[in-house]
Write a protein that holds these residues in place. Structure first.
Motif, PDB file in Angstrom:
ATOM      1  N   UNK A  48       0.805  -1.210   0.000  1.00 48.22           N
ATOM      2  CA  UNK A  48       0.000   0.000   0.000  1.00 48.22           C
ATOM      3  C   UNK A  48       0.836   1.257   0.000  1.00 48.22           C
ATOM      4  N   UNK A  49       2.128   1.137  -0.180  1.00 48.33           N
ATOM      5  CA  UNK A  49       2.973   2.315  -0.199  1.00 48.33           C
ATOM      6  C   UNK A  49       3.157   2.742  -1.649  1.00 48.33           C
ATOM      7  N   UNK A  50       2.058   2.867  -2.326  1.00 47.70           N
ATOM      8  CA  UNK A  50       2.110   3.170  -3.746  1.00 47.70           C
ATOM      9  C   UNK A  50       2.196   4.648  -4.035  1.00 47.70           C
ATOM     10  N   UNK A  51       2.080   4.948  -5.274  1.00 40.86           N
ATOM     11  CA  UNK A  51       2.189   6.334  -5.723  1.00 40.86           C
ATOM     12  C   UNK A  51       0.924   7.105  -5.339  1.00 40.86           C
ATOM     13  N   UNK A  52       1.080   8.391  -5.151  1.00 39.49           N
ATOM     14  CA  UNK A  52      -0.061   9.245  -4.878  1.00 39.49           C
ATOM     15  C   UNK A  52      -0.379   9.374  -3.398  1.00 39.49           C
ATOM     16  N   UNK A  53       0.319   8.667  -2.525  1.00 37.15           N
ATOM     17  CA  UNK A  53       0.069   8.787  -1.088  1.00 37.15           C
ATOM     18  C   UNK A  53       1.159   9.657  -0.483  1.00 37.15           C
ATOM     19  N   UNK A  54       0.816  10.391   0.551  1.00 37.80           N
ATOM     20  CA  UNK A  54       1.822  11.212   1.200  1.00 37.80           C
ATOM     21  C   UNK A  54       2.770  10.321   1.985  1.00 37.80           C
ATOM     22  N   UNK A  55       3.936  10.844   2.297  1.00 33.90           N
ATOM     23  CA  UNK A  55       4.937  10.068   3.026  1.00 33.90           C
ATOM     24  C   UNK A  55       4.421   9.667   4.401  1.00 33.90           C
ATOM     25  N   UNK A  56       3.751  10.560   5.107  1.00 31.96           N
ATOM     26  CA  UNK A  56       3.247  10.214   6.440  1.00 31.96           C
ATOM     27  C   UNK A  56       2.176   9.129   6.368  1.00 31.96           C
ATOM     28  N   UNK A  57       1.345   9.159   5.345  1.00 34.57           N
ATOM     29  CA  UNK A  57       0.323   8.129   5.171  1.00 34.57           C
ATOM     30  C   UNK A  57       0.975   6.781   4.905  1.00 34.57           C
ATOM     31  N   UNK A  58       1.995   6.782   4.063  1.00 30.99           N
ATOM     32  CA  UNK A  58       2.700   5.534   3.753  1.00 30.99           C
ATOM     33  C   UNK A  58       3.411   4.996   4.986  1.00 30.99           C
ATOM     34  N   UNK A  59       4.053   5.868   5.753  1.00 26.25           N
ATOM     35  CA  UNK A  59       4.741   5.422   6.959  1.00 26.25           C
ATOM     36  C   UNK A  59       3.758   4.871   7.981  1.00 26.25           C
TER      37      UNK A  59
END
Length: 179
Positions: A48-59
């Motif tokens: 789910x650490x794909x494109x279009x997500x913010x860094x904090x959301x991915x973390x």
């Protein structure tokens, strides 16, 4: 190097006198999914650490996925420990029960009955442990510690002492084997 009027370019080494513009900021950092290697050599992948997500959301998503994977692994280890403990207690119960007749012959019927009751109690504990699920065991432990913190602390000290002694004996045995 040639002197130039542009201060940005003036300090650049020879052959690097052009500034390349960065791509337009889209508000996200494109990256591959983050991965880490666990102790057993297996790969834990953060999906789910794909494109279009913010860094904090991915973390945050990665942290939640790793916590879930760690929880699943811990539950598996606790389940395995419960099974082994239950089997060991069942073996102790059988051994005590098998020796009850000999105890009765040597020491009398009171002691034989005591050994049989002890074997039954150990078997009940083994069955109780075998029927528990890891989450239930963790909750029971939390409740016990809340209700009896002194006993829990004393028990932890005793377990720590026993583990330290076992490690010390094991290290001493290893040193004897090397000599």
């Amino acid at each position: 190097m040639q002197p130039t009027a542009d201060p940005k370019i003036a300090d650049l080494p020879e052959g690097t006198d052009k500034i390349i513009e960065a791509p337009a900021n889209t508000g996200s950092i494109a990256a591959e999914p983050l991965t880490s290697i666990d102790d057993d050599g297996g790969t834990l992948t953060i999906e789910g650490a794909g494109r279009g997500e913010s860094l904090s959301t991915r973390l945050r998503s990665g942290r939640e996925q790793l916590a879930g994977q760690a929880g699943d692994k811990a539950r598996g280890l606790v389940t395995q420990g419960l099974e082994r403990t239950s089997e060991a207690l069942a073996n102790v119960s059988k051994m005590v029960g098998d020796t009850a007749d000999g105890i009765e012959e040597r020491l009398g019927p009171e002691y034989g009955d005591y050994a049989r009751r002890a074997a039954g109690a150990i078997e009940n504990v083994a069955n109780n442990i075998a029927s528990k699920d890891p989450d239930e065991l963790i909750e029971d432990t939390r409740n016990f510690v809340r209700n009896s913190p002194g006993i829990a602390l004393a028990g932890a000290a005793v377990v720590g002492f026993v583990v330290a002694r076992l490690v010390k004996i094991g290290l001493a045995k290893d040193e004897d084997d090397e000599d």
